[in-house]
Motif scaffolding. Sequence first.
Motif: not given
Length: 471
Positions: A401-430
């Motif tokens: 989880r600590s490595a995940a927090k250093q490896s990902f940003t919400w801006s990049a993840v949101k693009k990935q989720l949008a491409a997959a057709g997923v709406e995320l209401l809440s979650a941790g970056i980990d």
Amino acid sequence: MKPNDLIRLGVPQGAAIQSGMDFIAKFMAQGGESARLEDELGAIIAKPESFLGDPLREVFARDLYAPAYKQRDALAPWAQWGSGLEAQAVQQMANACALPVAVAGALMPDAHVGYGLPIGGVLATEGCVIPYAVGVDIACRMRLSVYDRKASTIAGQKDRLANILESETCFGMGGAFKEKRQHEVMDEDWSVSPITRRFKDKAYAQLGSSGSGNHFVEFGAFDVNAEQSAALKESGFDLPPGDYLALLSHSGSRGTGAQVCQHYSRIAMDRRYDLPKELKHLAWLTFEEEAGQEYWAAMNLMGRYAAANHALIHKRIAKKVGAHVVLDIENHHNFAWKETHVVNGAEREVIVHRKGATPAGAGVLGVIPGSMATPGYVVRGKGKAESLNSASHGAGRVMSRSAAKQSFTWSAVKKQLAAAGVELLSAGIDEVPGVYKDIHSVMAAQTDLVDVLGEFRPRIVKMCPEGPAED
């Protein structure tokens, strides 16, 4: 090079000779230099634990590895599914099979490092139970409800469905509803253990809620083809081929289950004080001990409590959706079962611990999720004896989880989720998709353990924004 050459280098006779010869053949086939072969073998023989996660060398290394803790002549037999797993996770599995109470083991393709037994580890013992081999979140489980609604309705009702998730779920440590949920599990005998008695009120307050970490409740599309539909019918479900609206949830026994684990793990570690540091979380309680009997009763109560949490979530959401449930499947991991298995040719009653592993006996249905942006699967077990009738419980993490927090940003993840057709209401970056293994590879590694009877694709996902792991 011949078997006698391996013996000369220090390879013990038995399985390691054959796996050593297999390694040599693969090494040469992949273009390895014969001049380097003896040095390669010497390095593996000298320190096999360094090569347990190496796809080319891991089988040979596994046959050579001997835990420092030696209370038995040979390790309890164990098998592995998947290649290139974390070396430390493989080492943990081997160490567990060095315990004097171990009978057999298996390691699933989603395996990663845990406390004592790895996540994805299956361990059969005789006459005892290991609290940490069950896990902290006792009886954590999956539940899937498939509705008599087409998946196409999701697009036009996203806001309504999202509001239903927001109003009917509660996440996180200490999370509880303002108005208590009601279920008959709270009428059971909670005095089976001093811990369940002490924390009954807390359990009541958290009834119907979900944990933090990787726990979720999500709407998605469930797809079933003609062949899968026929297979489901054999299991008692009449579900014509098509795409359906479905609800999938993952959580366990909340804070009370964690207290049960911690209390009885401390007792077990005190009783088995002579275990080395790397095995202290594999301390066991026998059923002749009062603490062992208490833990077993408390663990089973936590199983029924965890099931009640899911039952309430699914019942209330189905009512809000206004749909009829046509397929309902539930399975749990982080648990121990009394089962009969054939080990070394003899039938024995054993305690099978599945820490992050799904029961997969012949004909048994279960759910194996991917991530918030990848599919999950309804599966039917094949009853593979070597796996102790088990399969993976998900995709499995590839980073902390600590490595995940250093490896990902919400801006990049949101693009990935949008491409997959997923709406995320809440979650941790980990908990973003990148922290998990490729679910397709995991499923491909266990085709001899389960058949796929349907695919769930997440569409609206709710998790706890942040929180400690409860796996």
